[in-house]
Design a protein around this motif. Structure first.
Motif, short mmCIF file in Angstrom:
data_model
loop_
_atom_site.label_atom_id
_atom_site.label_comp_id
_atom_site.label_asym_id
_atom_site.label_seq_id
_atom_site.Cartn_x
_atom_site.Cartn_y
_atom_site.Cartn_z
N LEU A 41 31.99 41.55 30.43
CA LEU A 41 31.73 40.95 31.74
C LEU A 41 32.76 39.90 32.14
CD1 LEU A 41 27.86 40.61 31.48
CD2 LEU A 41 29.16 42.35 32.71
N LYS A 49 31.85 33.03 35.24
CA LYS A 49 33.18 33.48 35.65
C LYS A 49 33.38 33.16 37.12
CE LYS A 49 33.53 38.09 36.82
NZ LYS A 49 33.67 39.50 36.51
N TYR A 51 34.30 34.14 41.00
CA TYR A 51 34.18 35.22 41.98
C TYR A 51 34.78 34.71 43.29
CZ TYR A 51 30.39 36.92 38.92
OH TYR A 51 29.65 37.37 37.86
N LYS A 88 33.85 46.23 42.89
CA LYS A 88 34.53 45.09 43.51
C LYS A 88 33.60 44.22 44.34
CE LYS A 88 38.99 47.36 43.65
NZ LYS A 88 40.06 47.88 44.49
N ILE A 90 29.61 42.92 44.49
CA ILE A 90 28.36 42.94 43.72
C ILE A 90 27.18 42.31 44.44
CG2 ILE A 90 29.43 43.14 41.47
CD1 ILE A 90 29.08 40.16 41.11
N ILE A 107 29.95 38.85 47.72
CA ILE A 107 30.51 38.26 46.51
C ILE A 107 31.39 39.34 45.89
CG2 ILE A 107 30.10 37.28 44.23
CD1 ILE A 107 27.56 36.02 45.31
N ASN A 109 33.91 40.84 43.07
CA ASN A 109 33.94 40.82 41.61
C ASN A 109 35.26 41.38 41.09
OD1 ASN A 109 32.76 40.64 38.98
ND2 ASN A 109 32.27 42.80 39.05
N ASN A 110 35.75 40.80 40.01
CA ASN A 110 36.94 41.30 39.32
C ASN A 110 38.14 41.41 40.24
OD1 ASN A 110 35.50 41.50 36.89
ND2 ASN A 110 34.80 43.54 37.40
N ALA A 143 28.34 35.43 34.79
CA ALA A 143 29.10 36.67 34.61
C ALA A 143 28.18 37.88 34.57
CB ALA A 143 29.94 36.59 33.33
N SER A 146 26.70 41.10 37.92
CA SER A 146 26.89 42.53 38.21
C SER A 146 25.86 43.41 37.51
CB SER A 146 28.29 42.97 37.81
OG SER A 146 28.47 42.86 36.42
#
Length: 160
Positions: A41, A49, A51, A88, A90, A107, A109-110, A143, A146
């Motif tokens: 994650l 993490k 975002y 991408k 979440i 939001i 993600n990644n 994290a 997701s």
């Protein structure tokens, strides 16, 4: 005077050391910690993490035809589903009518950096056509966020 200064420094040093030891001693190690899940994650040592939080707001296009508006928002929804499938996006959802003309949130993600986030947002027809605009903020959250997605896919009856 010298004695007073030395005593004050000793007390301050002792308090500083006590505080730093307190902080270290007060950290709780998680007995349920799953290293491989945390790594999968992208979690830091706190399970968090970064975002990108996107606030969608009313765009500057006030002269769009009904057809353009309809097609743009259909494309907006299709784009949301595509980004969710890609992992991408979440979190997404509309906001109540408000004085700030905020329309919804994403939001992301990644996503490596804000420029990549902007490129992703420009893939949305409602943004491309000026019906929606956005503000982007870096947000620090769990994290594990997701991990709710597989469950959310099991509870909707109708897809827009």
């Amino acid at each position: 005077m010298k004695y007073y200064l030395i005593l004050t420094l000793l007390i301050a040093t002792k308090l500083t050391l006590a505080q730093s030891n307190f902080k270290k001693d007060s950290l709780i190690k998680n007995p349920n910690f799953d290293k491989s899940l945390a790594e999968e994650l992208g979690a830091d040592e706190y399970g968090m993490k970064s975002y990108f939080l996107v606030i969608l707001k009313t765009g500057s296009n006030t002269t769009a035809t009904k057809e353009l508006t309809s097609n743009s928002f259909r494309g907006h929804l299709d784009n949301i589903f595509r980004l969710v499938e890609q992992g991408k996006l979440i979190v997404t959802g509309p906001l109540e009518k408000n004085k700030n003309t905020y329309r919804g949130i994403f939001i992301l993600n990644n996503i490596e950096n804000i420029d990549d986030a902007k490129k992703i947002l420009q893939s949305d027809p409602a943004i491309q056509n000026g019906l929606l605009d956005y503000e982007i903020f870096t947000w620090y959250g769990s994290a594990a966020l997701s991990k709710y997605l597989p469950f959310s896919d099991k509870i909707w009856k109708l897809k827009p």
